[in-house]
Design a protein around this motif. Structure first.
Motif, PDB file in Angstrom:
ATOM      1  N   LEU A 166     -22.272   6.960 -11.826  1.00 38.37           N
ATOM      2  CA  LEU A 166     -23.053   7.832 -12.701  1.00 38.37           C
ATOM      3  C   LEU A 166     -22.355   8.190 -14.014  1.00 38.37           C
ATOM      4  O   LEU A 166     -23.014   8.377 -15.028  1.00 38.37           O
ATOM      5  CB  LEU A 166     -23.354   9.151 -11.984  1.00 38.37           C
ATOM      6  N   SER A 167     -21.022   8.328 -13.971  1.00 37.75           N
ATOM      7  CA  SER A 167     -20.358   9.083 -15.028  1.00 37.75           C
ATOM      8  C   SER A 167     -19.779   8.231 -16.134  1.00 37.75           C
ATOM      9  O   SER A 167     -19.488   7.057 -15.961  1.00 37.75           O
ATOM     10  CB  SER A 167     -19.191   9.891 -14.453  1.00 37.75           C
ATOM     11  N   GLN A 168     -19.557   8.910 -17.240  1.00 42.20           N
ATOM     12  CA  GLN A 168     -18.771   8.313 -18.314  1.00 42.20           C
ATOM     13  C   GLN A 168     -17.298   8.640 -18.111  1.00 42.20           C
ATOM     14  O   GLN A 168     -16.422   7.917 -18.552  1.00 42.20           O
ATOM     15  CB  GLN A 168     -19.243   8.852 -19.657  1.00 42.20           C
ATOM     16  N   ARG A 169     -17.057   9.771 -17.449  1.00 45.19           N
ATOM     17  CA  ARG A 169     -15.689  10.196 -17.212  1.00 45.19           C
ATOM     18  C   ARG A 169     -15.610  10.841 -15.836  1.00 45.19           C
ATOM     19  O   ARG A 169     -16.532  11.555 -15.435  1.00 45.19           O
ATOM     20  CB  ARG A 169     -15.296  11.224 -18.293  1.00 45.19           C
ATOM     21  N   VAL A 170     -14.521  10.584 -15.120  1.00 40.33           N
ATOM     22  CA  VAL A 170     -14.304  11.165 -13.795  1.00 40.33           C
ATOM     23  C   VAL A 170     -13.012  11.968 -13.824  1.00 40.33           C
ATOM     24  O   VAL A 170     -11.971  11.448 -14.251  1.00 40.33           O
ATOM     25  CB  VAL A 170     -14.202  10.069 -12.702  1.00 40.33           C
ATOM     26  N   LEU A 171     -13.091  13.225 -13.412  1.00 45.85           N
ATOM     27  CA  LEU A 171     -11.896  14.064 -13.309  1.00 45.85           C
ATOM     28  C   LEU A 171     -11.575  14.250 -11.829  1.00 45.85           C
ATOM     29  O   LEU A 171     -12.457  14.585 -11.039  1.00 45.85           O
ATOM     30  CB  LEU A 171     -12.150  15.442 -13.933  1.00 45.85           C
ATOM     31  N   VAL A 172     -10.322  14.003 -11.472  1.00 42.64           N
ATOM     32  CA  VAL A 172      -9.888  14.174 -10.079  1.00 42.64           C
ATOM     33  C   VAL A 172      -9.061  15.446  -9.994  1.00 42.64           C
ATOM     34  O   VAL A 172      -8.138  15.647 -10.792  1.00 42.64           O
ATOM     35  CB  VAL A 172      -9.061  12.962  -9.600  1.00 42.64           C
ATOM     36  N   MET A 173      -9.435  16.305  -9.044  1.00 42.83           N
ATOM     37  CA  MET A 173      -8.702  17.558  -8.854  1.00 42.83           C
ATOM     38  C   MET A 173      -7.849  17.500  -7.598  1.00 42.83           C
ATOM     39  O   MET A 173      -8.178  16.806  -6.644  1.00 42.83           O
ATOM     40  CB  MET A 173      -9.679  18.736  -8.743  1.00 42.83           C
ATOM     41  N   GLY A 180      -5.825  24.660  -7.217  1.00 38.79           N
ATOM     42  CA  GLY A 180      -6.707  23.665  -7.801  1.00 38.79           C
ATOM     43  C   GLY A 180      -6.347  23.361  -9.248  1.00 38.79           C
ATOM     44  O   GLY A 180      -6.147  24.277 -10.056  1.00 38.79           O
ATOM     45  N   ARG A 181      -6.231  22.093  -9.532  1.00 36.69           N
ATOM     46  CA  ARG A 181      -5.920  21.678 -10.902  1.00 36.69           C
ATOM     47  C   ARG A 181      -6.408  20.252 -11.094  1.00 36.69           C
ATOM     48  O   ARG A 181      -6.707  19.565 -10.105  1.00 36.69           O
ATOM     49  CB  ARG A 181      -4.415  21.761 -11.154  1.00 36.69           C
ATOM     50  N   ILE A 182      -6.451  19.800 -12.340  1.00 32.68           N
ATOM     51  CA  ILE A 182      -6.883  18.426 -12.592  1.00 32.68           C
ATOM     52  C   ILE A 182      -5.659  17.522 -12.572  1.00 32.68           C
ATOM     53  O   ILE A 182      -4.668  17.787 -13.257  1.00 32.68           O
ATOM     54  CB  ILE A 182      -7.646  18.339 -13.916  1.00 32.68           C
ATOM     55  N   VAL A 183      -5.726  16.485 -11.726  1.00 33.73           N
ATOM     56  CA  VAL A 183      -4.555  15.619 -11.570  1.00 33.73           C
ATOM     57  C   VAL A 183      -4.737  14.251 -12.220  1.00 33.73           C
ATOM     58  O   VAL A 183      -3.758  13.548 -12.448  1.00 33.73           O
ATOM     59  CB  VAL A 183      -4.161  15.440 -10.082  1.00 33.73           C
TER      60      VAL A 183
END
Ligand SMILES: Nc1ncnc2c1ncn2[C@@H]1O[C@H](COP(=O)(O)OP(=O)(O)OP(=O)(O)O)[C@@H](O)[C@H]1O
Ligand SMILES: [Mg+2]
Length: 257
Positions: free
Chosen positions: A202-209, A214-217
């Motif tokens: 679906l996405s243009q960008r994927v953020l993994v937490m 909790g933080r973005i890794v």
């Protein structure tokens, strides 16, 4: 990280600590551009829903900034929220459920039809406008929820595991319909899912937490066709990108196990 200056919404070094002492988020920074489709992936409890709640203004950050400069502060209609449970009013027809946000904005039932019916059609529900939620399958209820979310033409759509309760084939159909709706009228989407396949599809960008706190890794820019193309999901490039995101997610799980 994408540039925050022209973002529709951004989080800048946001911490969230709940009253019970749980630190749900630590120094989370992210930005979503107008019209951009971004997914959030991460282990259970890493704070994905908390991020959405902060963006929606349903909760406040303990530190850092949540900015939405271009969204109308007065109008809830700029932001729409779709949850895992469709949350339709059981006593109202599909049409009346989809009309609700417009009704709250003072639009009569008659005047709403020109907005509601094309959306029900897009979601494959035009024959069910007069049906009640109890008469619909899980997939159809979710379609009705999405129609209701889109009826105000929001500039930001927040989705929290919207398709998690659906079977795989229904889920893929809804993925395709969501992408079609997004291409017909681009809006920023922040989409929470546990499915790597769905996030990359679906996405243009994927953020993994990662969790605790909790933080973005990791962040992945998805290479994808400019137009929605069903063939993308069968391509080697799609599979390779899913593998890369999976590895990152596995590492995030291992770090929190
Ligand atoms: N209102 C609250 N009070 C206290 N702790 C909370 C509250 N809401 C969430 N938490 C805690 O904050 C952390 C993040 O929760 P959150 O629901 O954002 O995770 P999530 O990534 O959405 O998880 P899941 O994938 O299971 O939906 C968890 O440890 C959760 O227990
Ligand atoms: Mg959640």
């Amino acid at each position: 990280m994408s540039d925050a200056s022209d973002a529709l919404i951004s989080l800048q070094q946001v911490d969230k600590r709940f009253a019970n002492g749980v630190q749900a988020l630590q120094s989370v920074s992210l930005a979503v551009q107008p019209g951009e489709f971004v997914s959030l992936l991460g282990p259970s409890g890493c704070g994905k829903s908390t991020v959405l709640r902060l963006v929606a203004g349903l909760d406040r950050a303990s530190a850092g900034k949540v900015l939405a400069p271009a969204l109308r502060a007065d109008a809830a209609s700029d932001t729409a929220f779709v949850f895992q449970e469709p949350t339709l009013m059981p006593w109202a027809s599909v049409f009346d459920n989809a009309w609700l946000p417009l009704r709250l904005a003072g639009v009569s039932r008659r005047n709403a039809a020109a907005r509601v019916m094309p959306l029900l059609q897009r979601m494959g529900l035009e024959a069910f406008a007069n049906a009640f939620p109890g008469e619909l399958s899980g997939g159809m209820k979710m379609r009705a929820s999405i129609a209701r979310a889109l009826v105000t033409q929001p500039r930001l759509l927040l989705m929290d595991e919207p398709f998690a309760a659906l079977d795989e084939i229904t889920r893929q159909r809804l993925n395709a319909d969501l992408l079609d709706a997004w291409q017909a009228r681009p809006m920023a989407v922040l989409f929470v899912t546990h499915s790597v396949l769905e996030a990359v599809a679906l996405s243009q960008r994927v953020l993994v937490m990662g969790a605790r706190p909790g933080r973005i890794v990791a962040e992945f820019q998805v290479r994808r066709p400019a137009r929605h193309d069903a063939g993308f999901r069968d391509s080697d490039d799609y599979v390779a990108q899913c593998r890369a995101v999976s590895r990152s997610l596995e590492a995030a799980h291992a770090a929190t196990a």
